[in-house]
Scaffold this motif. Structure first.
Motif, PDB file in Angstrom:
ATOM      1  N   ILE A   1      77.177  64.100  60.284  1.00 30.26           N
ATOM      2  CA  ILE A   1      76.051  63.200  60.029  1.00 30.26           C
ATOM      3  C   ILE A   1      76.199  61.959  60.900  1.00 30.26           C
ATOM      4  CG2 ILE A   1      74.851  61.857  58.275  1.00 30.26           C
ATOM      5  CD1 ILE A   1      75.984  63.773  56.177  1.00 30.26           C
ATOM      6  N   PRO A   2      75.207  61.635  61.711  1.00 31.14           N
ATOM      7  CA  PRO A   2      75.311  60.440  62.581  1.00 31.14           C
ATOM      8  C   PRO A   2      75.587  59.183  61.760  1.00 31.14           C
ATOM      9  CG  PRO A   2      73.414  61.783  63.190  1.00 31.14           C
ATOM     10  CD  PRO A   2      73.952  62.364  61.916  1.00 31.14           C
TER      11      PRO A   2
ATOM     12  N   ARG B   1      80.053  68.498  51.560  1.00 30.06           N
ATOM     13  CA  ARG B   1      80.950  67.562  52.241  1.00 30.06           C
ATOM     14  C   ARG B   1      80.283  66.192  52.261  1.00 30.06           C
ATOM     15  NH1 ARG B   1      82.659  67.765  58.690  1.00 30.06           N
ATOM     16  NH2 ARG B   1      83.912  65.846  58.693  1.00 30.06           N
ATOM     17  N   VAL B   2      81.015  65.160  51.845  1.00 30.00           N
ATOM     18  CA  VAL B   2      80.454  63.821  51.691  1.00 30.00           C
ATOM     19  C   VAL B   2      81.251  62.837  52.532  1.00 30.00           C
ATOM     20  CG1 VAL B   2      79.737  62.065  50.035  1.00 30.00           C
ATOM     21  CG2 VAL B   2      79.881  64.458  49.309  1.00 30.00           C
ATOM     22  N   GLY B   3      80.541  62.070  53.357  1.00 28.58           N
ATOM     23  CA  GLY B   3      81.154  60.992  54.115  1.00 28.58           C
ATOM     24  C   GLY B   3      81.057  59.684  53.346  1.00 28.58           C
ATOM     25  N   GLY B   4      81.169  58.546  54.054  1.00 27.85           N
ATOM     26  CA  GLY B   4      81.162  57.278  53.343  1.00 27.85           C
ATOM     27  C   GLY B   4      80.490  56.154  54.074  1.00 27.85           C
ATOM     28  N   ASP B   5      79.392  56.435  54.766  1.00 29.67           N
ATOM     29  CA  ASP B   5      78.764  55.416  55.584  1.00 29.67           C
ATOM     30  C   ASP B   5      77.245  55.471  55.418  1.00 29.67           C
ATOM     31  OD1 ASP B   5      81.167  54.377  57.282  1.00 29.67           O
ATOM     32  OD2 ASP B   5      81.319  56.553  57.409  1.00 29.67           O
ATOM     33  N   ALA B   6      76.528  54.899  56.368  1.00 30.42           N
ATOM     34  CA  ALA B   6      75.073  54.926  56.383  1.00 30.42           C
ATOM     35  C   ALA B   6      74.603  55.818  57.537  1.00 30.42           C
ATOM     36  CB  ALA B   6      74.521  53.512  56.547  1.00 30.42           C
ATOM     37  N   PRO B   7      73.474  56.507  57.355  1.00 34.17           N
ATOM     38  CA  PRO B   7      72.574  56.496  56.201  1.00 34.17           C
ATOM     39  C   PRO B   7      73.173  57.234  55.009  1.00 34.17           C
ATOM     40  CG  PRO B   7      71.905  58.194  57.731  1.00 34.17           C
ATOM     41  CD  PRO B   7      73.022  57.449  58.403  1.00 34.17           C
ATOM     42  N   ALA B   8      72.648  56.955  53.824  1.00 36.30           N
ATOM     43  CA  ALA B   8      73.174  57.567  52.606  1.00 36.30           C
ATOM     44  C   ALA B   8      72.771  59.038  52.556  1.00 36.30           C
ATOM     45  CB  ALA B   8      72.649  56.831  51.379  1.00 36.30           C
ATOM     46  N   ALA B   9      73.740  59.913  52.821  1.00 38.59           N
ATOM     47  CA  ALA B   9      73.455  61.344  52.871  1.00 38.59           C
ATOM     48  C   ALA B   9      74.758  62.119  52.752  1.00 38.59           C
ATOM     49  CB  ALA B   9      72.732  61.706  54.173  1.00 38.59           C
ATOM     50  N   PHE B  10      74.632  63.394  52.431  1.00 38.59           N
ATOM     51  CA  PHE B  10      75.765  64.308  52.482  1.00 38.59           C
ATOM     52  C   PHE B  10      75.252  65.635  53.015  1.00 38.59           C
ATOM     53  CE2 PHE B  10      73.849  64.932  48.333  1.00 38.59           C
ATOM     54  CZ  PHE B  10      73.910  66.304  48.113  1.00 38.59           C
ATOM     55  N   ARG B  11      76.155  66.560  53.258  1.00 41.77           N
ATOM     56  CA  ARG B  11      75.760  67.847  53.823  1.00 41.77           C
ATOM     57  C   ARG B  11      76.230  68.975  52.921  1.00 41.77           C
ATOM     58  NH1 ARG B  11      76.351  68.117  60.042  1.00 41.77           N
ATOM     59  NH2 ARG B  11      74.522  66.785  59.791  1.00 41.77           N
TER      60      ARG B  11
ATOM     61  N   LYS C   1      72.444  71.804  55.531  1.00 44.69           N
ATOM     62  CA  LYS C   1      71.349  70.925  55.126  1.00 44.69           C
ATOM     63  C   LYS C   1      71.919  69.535  54.889  1.00 44.69           C
ATOM     64  CE  LYS C   1      68.720  74.559  52.755  1.00 44.69           C
ATOM     65  NZ  LYS C   1      68.165  75.007  51.437  1.00 44.69           N
ATOM     66  N   THR C   2      71.286  68.534  55.487  1.00 47.39           N
ATOM     67  CA  THR C   2      71.655  67.154  55.235  1.00 47.39           C
ATOM     68  C   THR C   2      70.785  66.625  54.106  1.00 47.39           C
ATOM     69  OG1 THR C   2      72.339  66.804  57.526  1.00 47.39           O
ATOM     70  CG2 THR C   2      71.854  64.845  56.216  1.00 47.39           C
ATOM     71  N   ILE C   3      71.412  66.201  53.014  1.00 52.81           N
ATOM     72  CA  ILE C   3      70.710  65.821  51.792  1.00 52.81           C
ATOM     73  C   ILE C   3      70.754  64.298  51.655  1.00 52.81           C
ATOM     74  CG2 ILE C   3      70.554  66.171  49.309  1.00 52.81           C
ATOM     75  CD1 ILE C   3      70.192  68.722  51.051  1.00 52.81           C
ATOM     76  N   GLN C   4      69.590  63.710  51.460  1.00 51.38           N
ATOM     77  CA  GLN C   4      69.498  62.262  51.347  1.00 51.38           C
ATOM     78  C   GLN C   4      69.941  61.785  49.960  1.00 51.38           C
ATOM     79  OE1 GLN C   4      68.764  60.554  54.161  1.00 51.38           O
ATOM     80  NE2 GLN C   4      68.674  62.602  55.082  1.00 51.38           N
ATOM     81  N   ILE C   5      70.520  60.570  49.922  1.00 52.44           N
ATOM     82  CA  ILE C   5      70.889  59.891  48.684  1.00 52.44           C
ATOM     83  C   ILE C   5      69.949  58.697  48.531  1.00 52.44           C
ATOM     84  CG2 ILE C   5      72.760  58.710  47.452  1.00 52.44           C
ATOM     85  CD1 ILE C   5      74.743  60.270  49.187  1.00 52.44           C
ATOM     86  N   PRO C   6      69.467  58.376  47.339  1.00 51.79           N
ATOM     87  CA  PRO C   6      68.511  57.278  47.180  1.00 51.79           C
ATOM     88  C   PRO C   6      69.005  55.916  47.661  1.00 51.79           C
ATOM     89  CG  PRO C   6      68.528  58.659  45.228  1.00 51.79           C
ATOM     90  CD  PRO C   6      69.663  59.126  46.091  1.00 51.79           C
TER      91      PRO C   6
END
Length: 588
Positions: free
Chosen positions: A233-234, A253-263, A278-283
């Motif tokens: 995720i960029p 798999r979850v990273g820890g930065d912006a934009p708020a998303a995981f894959r 699939k890259t899934i957005q977080i609110p």
């Protein structure tokens, strides 16, 4: 024909108990610290045992600081060994032979031998233990090695034999290198579709390159490198957490930065191939210290972010991002020393609940009681479990050990037949109906029929998770019989205790003085036996919490201000040392 049937029956009886005891490697959790010179049990370890369905909590003295706990139970669910990334201890809390100097190097010396506070090796999800297929009592520990710049540069393994030295254990091989790369400090695993072997996954830092290893009866093979998408995720670096669904078909798999998303990916347990990213957005606008966990039915993904928000995603939805629901927001509850009980790591327990740790050294766990249910029906409860001792931050990193073969798949060639295993938990309805018991089926290996005997002469139930009202307080032997699609059955019986709640003059003894009742503006609580802190909660008749307060251990007494409550009937809940007492309270 009779002789053949008799032999078959004998083999079934002989084999069933062995199958019934399998795959309980996650039944014991150890959290906490070795304690301090004051001998205050609050500053010690917590032993958590799921063998009886409902977790049992006990304080104990640990030889290690379990900041990053890794625990292994044997096939029947008894504690076998554990480690904190520094040393390996057996069930008698003694170091096993050759069990020292895990992850040796600068970081080991800094964190494992620090003179005042050796907290353990900083691994987060960086170590995971798996049973060695077809080698009973042997295990492989996979662990991430960190260099002086606090970057994960190696993936190592250690081979443990707990049958050695009369069951005291021995390390056969230690700190053996599997990979040298810039890796994320997160490991996870899932069972191969043949029902015997294991896939282990490590990720390259800031990349969509995945290292896969296969653990089978011959040992470890790999790495099998793959890159299922163009890039990570960029804006994100590394991996804060990663997890397989219990059925092994999805990987998050979850990273820890912006934009708020995981894959999230699909996963083929036969080939070990990731697909359909699939890259899934977080609110939220960004992610910070996030953690993910799947529901037991593998449908819902729970993700906490910033230590304050808990979300639920429906991974069966056509648009997973749009399915998000906010399940909970940190309510500001404080533990001892006014430390926040904010959200942190998540792990599914053997009882079918999801447990969530706190981001500070407190003795509370949050819980999701019905994680297979959508939305708020999942029943998220903050600071629901009161442990006897504090723990530092993290729950163990464990795969779903009770996943077996994938019937009908090309690699289901070994004839593995997972055993049906009856298992259940119970919870008394202390608010709406104190004579009712809520039963939850968490049996393993795909039961298709259920038969409950509630032990009170009633007709029982064929529902998976019924609610039963008993005629009177007392002990009742409850049995659940489950059967799978081919007619193999298993039965588990256990005595449940219906306690009197809210009936004047017949309540069981409570280790606190609570008065006056009825109360007007203030309620006083004083201790008769008070070694652990008390979590006080007051609920109205609709079950809504209207007041909560933390009372320190050995404080001698506490005044509770009731002036904000309207006159009426309430229920007072006191939680301490893993026990709960509930009383009716009248506010004048």
């Amino acid at each position: 024909m009779f002789i053949r049937s008799l032999i078959g029956l004998f083999l079934l009886v002989l084999w069933s108990p062995i199958l019934h005891a399998q795959s309980r490697h996650d039944f014991v959790w150890l959290l906490g610290t070795p304690g301090n010179s004051s001998m205050d049990p609050y500053y010690a370890g917590s032993y958590i045992d799921f063998s009886n369905g409902n977790p049992f909590f006990e304080s104990l003295i640990l030889p290690l600081d379990m900041w990053y706990p890794n625990i292994m139970s044997d096939e029947s669910g008894r504690l076998s060994f554990y480690n904190n990334g520094c040393s390996i201890m057996n069930a008698e809390h003694q170091m096993i032979e050759n069990g020292d100097e895990l992850n040796e190097g600068f970081i080991h010396e800094t964190f494992c031998h620090y003179p005042n506070h050796p907290v353990g090796y900083p691994s987060y999800q960086g170590h995971i233990t798996l049973p060695y297929p077809e080698h009973p009592g042997e295990y492989f520990l996979f662990h991430a090695w960190v260099n002086e710049e606090y970057l994960t540069r190696k993936l190592l393994y250690t081979h443990v034999d707990m049958t050695a030295n009369g069951g005291q254990g021995r390390v056969l091989a230690k700190n053996k290198e599997l990979a040298q790369d810039t890796l994320s400090r997160a490991l996870t695993a899932t069972r191969h579709a043949n029902g015997r072997d294991w896939w282990v996954v490590s990720t390259r830092w800031n990349s969509s390159v995945y290292y896969l290893y296969l653990l089978d009866p011959s040992g470890i093979s790999g790495p099998f490198l793959q890159q299922p998408d163009a890039g990570w995720i960029p804006g994100h670096e590394g991996t804060l957490s990663n997890v397989f669904s219990p059925d092994g078909t999805k990987y998050a798999r979850v990273g820890g930065d912006a934009p708020a998303a995981f894959r999230i990916y699909d996963f083929d347990r036969c080939s070990g191939v990731f697909s359909n990213p699939k890259t899934i957005q977080i609110p939220d606008t960004s992610t910070y210290a996030p953690w993910a966990c799947f529901s037991p039915n593998s449908r819902f993904l729970y993700l906490q972010n910033w230590g304050e928000y808990l979300y639920q995603y429906d991974t069966w939805a056509a648009d997973i991002s749009a399915s998000v629901q906010l399940i909970g927001v940190y309510d500001g509850f404080l533990g001892r020393h006014d430390l926040p009980t904010s959200f942190n790591s998540l792990l599914t327990g053997p009882d079918g609940r999801i447990y969530m740790s706190c981001g500070n050294g407190v003795n509370y766990l949050h819980t999701i009681h019905r994680p297979d249910e959508p939305g708020l029906a999942c029943d998220f409860r903050q600071h629901d479990v009161v442990l006897p001792s504090i723990y530092p931050f993290y729950l163990p990193n464990m795969p779903f050990y009770r996943l077996y073969n994938l019937p009908g798949s090309p690699c289901d060639t070994l004839g593995v037949e997972p055993p049906i295993s009856a298992f259940w938990r119970s919870e008394q309805d202390t608010l709406d109906n104190p004579l009712a018991m809520i039963f939850t089926d968490v049996s393993y290996f795909q039961p298709v029929s259920w038969q409950w005997n509630f032990g009170d002469g009633t007709a029982g139930s064929t529902l998976p998770s019924p609610i039963h009202e008993y005629p009177a307080p007392g002990g009742y032997e409850v049995c659940l019989r489950v059967c799978n699609a081919v007619g193999v059955c298993d039965t588990l019986c256990r005595v449940v205790e219906i306690k009197v709640v809210g009936t004047a003059g017949t309540e069981p003894p409570i280790p606190f003085e609570v008065y006056p009742n009825p109360a007007h503006s203030w309620l006083f609580i004083s201790a008769r036996v008070w070694a652990s802190p008390i979590a006080l909660e007051i609920f109205d008749v609709l079950g809504r919490r209207v007041l909560q307060q933390q009372i320190a251990a050995s404080s001698g007494g506490e005044l509770v201000n009731l002036q904000a409550l309207s006159p009426g009937v309430y229920f007072l809940s006191l939680r301490s040392g893993g026990q709960v007492w509930t009383r009716k309270l009248v506010k004048e």
